[in-house]
Design an enzyme around this catalytic site. Structure first.
Site, PDB file in Angstrom:
ATOM      1  CE  LYS A 143     -10.862  -8.534   3.939  1.00 46.68           C
ATOM      2  NZ  LYS A 143     -11.524  -7.239   4.204  1.00 46.68           N
ATOM      3  CE  LYS A 227      -4.804  -6.579   6.831  1.00 44.95           C
ATOM      4  NZ  LYS A 227      -5.019  -6.129   5.473  1.00 44.95           N
TER       5      LYS A 227
HETATM    6  P1  NAD Z   1      -0.380  -0.107  -6.950  1.00 47.17           P
HETATM    7  O1  NAD Z   1      -0.092  -1.516  -6.771  1.00 47.17           O
HETATM    8  O2  NAD Z   1      -1.141   0.309  -8.160  1.00 47.17           O
HETATM    9  O3  NAD Z   1       0.997   0.710  -6.912  1.00 47.17           O
HETATM   10  C1  NAD Z   1       0.964   2.111  -7.057  1.00 47.17           C
HETATM   11  C2  NAD Z   1       1.880   2.600  -8.171  1.00 47.17           C
HETATM   12  O4  NAD Z   1       3.212   2.575  -7.700  1.00 47.17           O
HETATM   13  C3  NAD Z   1       1.877   1.753  -9.434  1.00 47.17           C
HETATM   14  O5  NAD Z   1       1.999   2.604 -10.540  1.00 47.17           O
HETATM   15  C4  NAD Z   1       3.128   0.904  -9.302  1.00 47.17           C
HETATM   16  O6  NAD Z   1       3.641   0.519 -10.553  1.00 47.17           O
HETATM   17  C5  NAD Z   1       4.046   1.842  -8.593  1.00 47.17           C
HETATM   18  N1  NAD Z   1       5.060   1.231  -7.735  1.00 47.17           N
HETATM   19  C6  NAD Z   1       4.870   0.251  -6.826  1.00 47.17           C
HETATM   20  N2  NAD Z   1       5.962   0.063  -6.100  1.00 47.17           N
HETATM   21  C7  NAD Z   1       6.889   0.910  -6.571  1.00 47.17           C
HETATM   22  C8  NAD Z   1       8.224   1.202  -6.216  1.00 47.17           C
HETATM   23  N3  NAD Z   1       8.810   0.619  -5.166  1.00 47.17           N
HETATM   24  N4  NAD Z   1       8.906   2.125  -6.938  1.00 47.17           N
HETATM   25  C9  NAD Z   1       8.290   2.778  -7.963  1.00 47.17           C
HETATM   26  N5  NAD Z   1       7.015   2.584  -8.315  1.00 47.17           N
HETATM   27  C10 NAD Z   1       6.325   1.657  -7.628  1.00 47.17           C
HETATM   28  O7  NAD Z   1      -1.192   0.524  -5.716  1.00 47.17           O
HETATM   29  P2  NAD Z   1      -1.206   0.284  -4.135  1.00 47.17           P
HETATM   30  O8  NAD Z   1      -1.610   1.579  -3.550  1.00 47.17           O
HETATM   31  O9  NAD Z   1       0.015  -0.393  -3.656  1.00 47.17           O
HETATM   32  O10 NAD Z   1      -2.388  -0.778  -3.963  1.00 47.17           O
HETATM   33  C11 NAD Z   1      -3.719  -0.445  -4.255  1.00 47.17           C
HETATM   34  C12 NAD Z   1      -4.490  -1.724  -4.398  1.00 47.17           C
HETATM   35  O11 NAD Z   1      -4.424  -2.428  -3.169  1.00 47.17           O
HETATM   36  C13 NAD Z   1      -5.965  -1.533  -4.690  1.00 47.17           C
HETATM   37  O12 NAD Z   1      -6.321  -2.398  -5.742  1.00 47.17           O
HETATM   38  C14 NAD Z   1      -6.665  -1.953  -3.418  1.00 47.17           C
HETATM   39  O13 NAD Z   1      -7.937  -2.517  -3.658  1.00 47.17           O
HETATM   40  C15 NAD Z   1      -5.711  -2.976  -2.888  1.00 47.17           C
HETATM   41  N6  NAD Z   1      -5.797  -3.196  -1.429  1.00 47.17           N
HETATM   42  C16 NAD Z   1      -5.906  -4.469  -1.005  1.00 47.17           C
HETATM   43  C17 NAD Z   1      -5.955  -4.744   0.351  1.00 47.17           C
HETATM   44  C18 NAD Z   1      -6.011  -6.157   0.836  1.00 47.17           C
HETATM   45  O14 NAD Z   1      -6.188  -6.380   2.030  1.00 47.17           O
HETATM   46  N7  NAD Z   1      -5.835  -7.131  -0.039  1.00 47.17           N
HETATM   47  C19 NAD Z   1      -5.882  -3.698   1.281  1.00 47.17           C
HETATM   48  C20 NAD Z   1      -5.753  -2.392   0.802  1.00 47.17           C
HETATM   49  C21 NAD Z   1      -5.705  -2.151  -0.571  1.00 47.17           C
HETATM   50  N1  GLY Z   2      -7.702  -4.009   4.164  1.00 48.89           N
HETATM   51  C1  GLY Z   2      -8.787  -4.583   4.869  1.00 48.89           C
HETATM   52  C2  GLY Z   2      -8.536  -5.970   5.329  1.00 48.89           C
HETATM   53  O1  GLY Z   2      -7.500  -6.531   5.071  1.00 48.89           O
HETATM   54  O2  GLY Z   2      -9.385  -6.542   5.951  1.00 48.89           O
END
Ligand code: NAD
Ligand code: GLY
Length: 368
Positions: A143, A227
């Site tokens: 996704k 998953k």
């Molecule tokens: P993010 O990518 O914003 O990362 C969180 C924070 O951590 C950021 O400030 C980033 O710079 C920092 N960071 C990342 N890795 C780091 C590391 N190793 N060391 C230090 N800092 C680091 O947030 P997230 O929680 O990873 O992802 C959230 C996003 O994921 C949302 O946009 C959500 O919609 C999406 N999402 C997508 C799916 C999918 O199936 N595609 C599923 C769940 C969530």
């Molecule tokens: N995070 C929901 C999905 O991948 O379907």
């Protein structure tokens, strides 16, 4: 190292989980890296923590990193940054047969994956997830999306990565708050389909978050395997199976919207609260034992996460939260399906939930 196959039709791929995968990045990617210059999209925080490691690893394999470093945060999942990314990939002369590396959390993975999906009608990409959330959820399953003023993830595509390398070492530089937020998605796999895994989380979650390497590998590998099974069975979310991965997300999304998708509430924190709400709502409908619902809230509280929406200081009522749900992309001919629970590990899709009922329930939770 654990290797989990994702058996999607036509383009199966592997998720490799272990410590030190990025140090051997060129070896792990092998012949997928066809050219000297390798395009890597990341954000400034991740570049600061892991840029040198990536450069050294690519150099060792006779490559050179070409960086696109985006601002950290959800705001980068935008039309502007999508255009900037595709323009940059075109300037780098990326071809369909090339692989773009997405180094970061869910924001970088979702944005880069979408850019790869539309670049020249589709090029390859490799996920290098650096948050716990990205390792157990967003990097797997294909996704990809950006946000628009109308809402989150409303424009995107299904586009599977060619490979996922989840290096557990990256979790060492991740802020604790982000680590805990990602843990919500780990717990999700237990709650939706695996009661034994929820028991494992209760017994081992705190030690895993504190840094135990073996527990981290188990948690990530077990989550990814769960998953992968779901994605392989229902890649496009048409059979009602993949939709179960949205457990807690409809409630959580309303909370995120109410807090302006800001640092007040991270996505994973919203999911944790959303799962507590989904469980309590299920209990209120007589589907789930109250004790089971409270064991979920109790676990999040025990590891230091918010488990009560009353503690958020939202300054709104139940109908206001429900209003955020009306534009949910899961809305189907006026019906919003909710993932509810018949037991721990027994999530199901309910299509008979009236939004008035949800609003009244949320009024009760806000006053709790
Ligand atoms: P993010 O990518 O914003 O990362 C969180 C924070 O951590 C950021 O400030 C980033 O710079 C920092 N960071 C990342 N890795 C780091 C590391 N190793 N060391 C230090 N800092 C680091 O947030 P997230 O929680 O990873 O992802 C959230 C996003 O994921 C949302 O946009 C959500 O919609 C999406 N999402 C997508 C799916 C999918 O199936 N595609 C599923 C769940 C969530
Ligand atoms: N995070 C929901 C999905 O991948 O379907």
């Amino acid at each position: 190292m654990a290797v989990i196959p994702v058996d999607v039709a036509g383009a199966p791929y592997e998720v490799r989980i272990g410590t030190g995968l990025l140090v051997n990045l060129a070896g792990e990617c092998g012949a997928r890296l066809r050219k000297r210059r390798v395009p890597v999209v990341t954000d400034a925080n991740v570049h600061k923590a892991w840029g040198e490691t990536i450069e050294g690893a690519l150099r060792q394999g006779g490559h050179e990193a070409a960086w696109l470093i985006l601002p950290p945060g959800e705001a980068s999942k935008s039309w502007d940054q999508l255009a900037a990314t595709t323009d940059w990939l075109l300037a780098e002369e990326v071809e369909r047969g090339d692989h773009v590396l997405a180094l970061g959390g869910g924001v970088i993975g979702d944005l880069t994956g979408f850019a790869a999906a539309i670049l020249k009608r589709g090029c390859h990409f490799i996920q290098l997830p650096t948050t716990l959330l990205a390792q157990v959820d967003s990097s797997v399953g294909g996704k990809t999306a950006i946000n628009t003023p109308a809402g989150k993830n409303l424009v995107g595509a299904f586009h599977q990565p060619a490979l996922v390398l989840a290096d557990l070492a990256t979790l060492d530089t991740l802020p604790q708050r982000e680590l805990k937020a990602g843990y919500a998605e780990v717990v999700k796999y237990g709650l939706l389909g695996d009661a034994g895994f929820f028991e494992w989380c209760k017994a081992n979650g705190a030690a895993m978050l504190a840094g135990d390497a073996a527990l981290r590998e188990y948690a990530v590998a077990h989550s990814v395997a769960a998953k992968a099974r779901i994605v392989a069975a229902d890649e496009r979310e048409t059979l009602g199976l993949r939709a179960l991965l949205n457990l807690g997300h409809t409630f959580g999304h309303a909370l995120e919207a109410q807090t302006g998708f800001s640092d007040r509430l991270l996505h994973g924190e919203g999911v944790a609260l959303g799962m507590v709400l989904a469980a309590r709502f299920s209990a209120a409908r007589g589907l789930l034992a109250v004790q089971a619902a409270e064991s979920i809230a109790g676990h999040f509280a025990a590891i230091g996460m918010a488990s009560e929406i009353a503690s958020l200081g939202l300054n709104c009522d139940g109908p206001a939260l429900v209003a955020h749900m009306l534009h949910d992309k899961k809305m189907d001919a006026g019906v919003l399906p909710f993932v509810l629970m018949k037991g721990i590990g027994e999530a199901f899709l309910a299509k008979d939930v009236a939004l008035d009922e949800v609003a009244a329930f949320l009024d009760g939770e806000l006053a709790r």
